[in-house]
Design a protein around this motif. Sequence first.
Motif, PDB file in Angstrom:
ATOM      1  N   PHE A  89      -4.402   3.383  16.964  1.00  0.00           N
ATOM      2  CA  PHE A  89      -4.367   2.008  17.454  1.00  0.00           C
ATOM      3  C   PHE A  89      -4.070   1.011  16.347  1.00  0.00           C
ATOM      4  CE2 PHE A  89      -7.143   4.161  20.550  1.00  0.00           C
ATOM      5  CZ  PHE A  89      -6.356   3.960  21.666  1.00  0.00           C
ATOM      6  N   SER A  90      -4.411   1.365  15.115  1.00  0.00           N
ATOM      7  CA  SER A  90      -4.162   0.439  14.015  1.00  0.00           C
ATOM      8  C   SER A  90      -3.778   1.233  12.775  1.00  0.00           C
ATOM      9  CB  SER A  90      -5.424  -0.391  13.734  1.00  0.00           C
ATOM     10  OG  SER A  90      -6.433   0.441  13.196  1.00  0.00           O
ATOM     11  N   PRO A  91      -3.101   0.579  11.836  1.00  0.00           N
ATOM     12  CA  PRO A  91      -2.736   1.261  10.591  1.00  0.00           C
ATOM     13  C   PRO A  91      -3.974   1.698   9.796  1.00  0.00           C
ATOM     14  CG  PRO A  91      -1.495  -0.773  10.820  1.00  0.00           C
ATOM     15  CD  PRO A  91      -2.492  -0.746  11.929  1.00  0.00           C
ATOM     16  N   ALA A  92      -5.069   0.948   9.907  1.00  0.00           N
ATOM     17  CA  ALA A  92      -6.282   1.305   9.171  1.00  0.00           C
ATOM     18  C   ALA A  92      -6.834   2.646   9.662  1.00  0.00           C
ATOM     19  CB  ALA A  92      -7.329   0.208   9.333  1.00  0.00           C
ATOM     20  N   GLN A  93      -6.787   2.885  10.972  1.00  0.00           N
ATOM     21  CA  GLN A  93      -7.260   4.164  11.507  1.00  0.00           C
ATOM     22  C   GLN A  93      -6.378   5.314  11.032  1.00  0.00           C
ATOM     23  OE1 GLN A  93      -7.204   3.578  15.710  1.00  0.00           O
ATOM     24  NE2 GLN A  93      -9.336   2.886  15.797  1.00  0.00           N
ATOM     25  N   GLU A  94      -5.072   5.095  11.011  1.00  0.00           N
ATOM     26  CA  GLU A  94      -4.157   6.140  10.564  1.00  0.00           C
ATOM     27  C   GLU A  94      -4.371   6.445   9.087  1.00  0.00           C
ATOM     28  OE1 GLU A  94       0.603   7.236  10.659  1.00  0.00           O
ATOM     29  OE2 GLU A  94      -0.079   5.313  11.452  1.00  0.00           O
ATOM     30  N   LEU A  95      -4.565   5.392   8.285  1.00  0.00           N
ATOM     31  CA  LEU A  95      -4.817   5.583   6.854  1.00  0.00           C
ATOM     32  C   LEU A  95      -6.107   6.365   6.639  1.00  0.00           C
ATOM     33  CD1 LEU A  95      -3.837   4.796   3.985  1.00  0.00           C
ATOM     34  CD2 LEU A  95      -5.359   2.833   4.141  1.00  0.00           C
ATOM     35  N   ALA A 130       3.966   9.810   1.453  1.00  0.00           N
ATOM     36  CA  ALA A 130       4.891   8.714   1.771  1.00  0.00           C
ATOM     37  C   ALA A 130       4.295   7.818   2.863  1.00  0.00           C
ATOM     38  CB  ALA A 130       6.235   9.275   2.230  1.00  0.00           C
ATOM     39  N   ARG A 131       3.703   8.437   3.889  1.00  0.00           N
ATOM     40  CA  ARG A 131       3.099   7.647   4.976  1.00  0.00           C
ATOM     41  C   ARG A 131       1.877   6.875   4.456  1.00  0.00           C
ATOM     42  NH1 ARG A 131       4.166   4.479   8.903  1.00  0.00           N
ATOM     43  NH2 ARG A 131       2.522   4.397  10.458  1.00  0.00           N
ATOM     44  N   HIS A 132       1.119   7.501   3.553  1.00  0.00           N
ATOM     45  CA  HIS A 132      -0.048   6.838   2.963  1.00  0.00           C
ATOM     46  C   HIS A 132       0.391   5.601   2.177  1.00  0.00           C
ATOM     47  CE1 HIS A 132      -3.377   6.245   0.084  1.00  0.00           C
ATOM     48  NE2 HIS A 132      -4.143   6.687   1.082  1.00  0.00           N
ATOM     49  N   GLN A 133       1.475   5.744   1.435  1.00  0.00           N
ATOM     50  CA  GLN A 133       1.980   4.613   0.642  1.00  0.00           C
ATOM     51  C   GLN A 133       2.458   3.479   1.559  1.00  0.00           C
ATOM     52  OE1 GLN A 133       1.723   4.356  -2.652  1.00  0.00           O
ATOM     53  NE2 GLN A 133       2.501   2.274  -2.467  1.00  0.00           N
ATOM     54  N   GLU A 134       3.148   3.839   2.650  1.00  0.00           N
ATOM     55  CA  GLU A 134       3.610   2.820   3.603  1.00  0.00           C
ATOM     56  C   GLU A 134       2.428   2.043   4.191  1.00  0.00           C
ATOM     57  OE1 GLU A 134       6.037   4.249   6.801  1.00  0.00           O
ATOM     58  OE2 GLU A 134       7.357   5.341   5.451  1.00  0.00           O
ATOM     59  N   LEU A 138       1.447  -1.853   3.826  1.00  0.00           N
ATOM     60  CA  LEU A 138       1.316  -2.636   5.047  1.00  0.00           C
ATOM     61  C   LEU A 138      -0.018  -3.372   5.112  1.00  0.00           C
ATOM     62  CD1 LEU A 138       2.844  -3.122   7.733  1.00  0.00           C
ATOM     63  CD2 LEU A 138       1.511  -1.265   8.688  1.00  0.00           C
ATOM     64  N   LEU A 139      -1.059  -2.707   4.672  1.00  0.00           N
ATOM     65  CA  LEU A 139      -2.390  -3.301   4.718  1.00  0.00           C
ATOM     66  C   LEU A 139      -2.709  -4.136   3.475  1.00  0.00           C
ATOM     67  CD1 LEU A 139      -4.352  -0.282   6.172  1.00  0.00           C
ATOM     68  CD2 LEU A 139      -3.728  -2.371   7.353  1.00  0.00           C
ATOM     69  N   ILE A 171       6.971  -4.352  13.908  1.00  0.00           N
ATOM     70  CA  ILE A 171       6.100  -3.860  14.970  1.00  0.00           C
ATOM     71  C   ILE A 171       6.627  -2.551  15.561  1.00  0.00           C
ATOM     72  CG2 ILE A 171       7.195  -5.078  16.868  1.00  0.00           C
ATOM     73  CD1 ILE A 171       3.443  -4.715  16.389  1.00  0.00           C
ATOM     74  N   ASN A 172       7.935  -2.279  15.445  1.00  0.00           N
ATOM     75  CA  ASN A 172       8.517  -1.080  16.025  1.00  0.00           C
ATOM     76  C   ASN A 172       8.043   0.202  15.324  1.00  0.00           C
ATOM     77  OD1 ASN A 172       9.972  -2.470  17.951  1.00  0.00           O
ATOM     78  ND2 ASN A 172      11.672  -2.828  16.547  1.00  0.00           N
ATOM     79  N   LYS A 173       7.490   0.089  14.131  1.00  0.00           N
ATOM     80  CA  LYS A 173       6.991   1.280  13.436  1.00  0.00           C
ATOM     81  C   LYS A 173       5.744   1.836  14.094  1.00  0.00           C
ATOM     82  CE  LYS A 173       8.672   0.296   8.801  1.00  0.00           C
ATOM     83  NZ  LYS A 173       8.285   0.045   7.425  1.00  0.00           N
ATOM     84  N   PHE A 174       5.034   1.039  14.870  1.00  0.00           N
ATOM     85  CA  PHE A 174       3.761   1.447  15.446  1.00  0.00           C
ATOM     86  C   PHE A 174       3.875   1.926  16.877  1.00  0.00           C
ATOM     87  CE2 PHE A 174       2.758  -1.742  12.193  1.00  0.00           C
ATOM     88  CZ  PHE A 174       2.053  -0.917  11.344  1.00  0.00           C
TER      89      PHE A 174
END
Length: 175
Positions: A89-95, A130-134, A138-139, A171-174
């Motif tokens: 739901f959010s980038p923080a959860q994915e991180l 790479a995803r962690h760095q993105e 972002l955050l 926003i399209n990345k999410f």
Amino acid sequence: MPRKKKSRKIGQIGTPLAPKANRKPAPASPKRNKKTLGKPSGTRNNPEQTSSQSRPSKVQKDPRVGSKKPIPLIVDDKPKARVTKPKFFSPAQELESIEQNERFGMLLEKLDSEVALSREERAFVNKLTARHQELCDLLGISNDDGSMADAGNSENSTDDDLYDQFESIDINKFK
């Protein structure tokens, strides 16, 4: 006027025929077979007999209409393992999920101890880093030590930076 009694007999109409003895016989034409229309009797009940007699060399086509896909008669109790990508739901959860990934942690420890990784393991580590760095970019999280010194600067500059960073999010990345 003399009267004639009515009779039901009709007089000759048209020309009379010649007597049968004087007639010429009609020329005898050779008998020819009539063309048959349709299929012979019994073809509805025995379709394979007629087709096998006429064309034995061809492969017979399946007369059934519809899908020929076999249907399993026994249902398997165990479902097929399908790996689905978790949606966050959010980038923080994915991180957070990347940081808590056990396999990722073990592979990073192997890299720190300079153990060689297989091609698949390297691809997995590269993808997650790479995803962690993105997500960190972002955050607004940075791993540099200079980030603490920047945080002590004026409050207006950090607010402007955060606003600019918020506007630059795609926003399209999410989705």
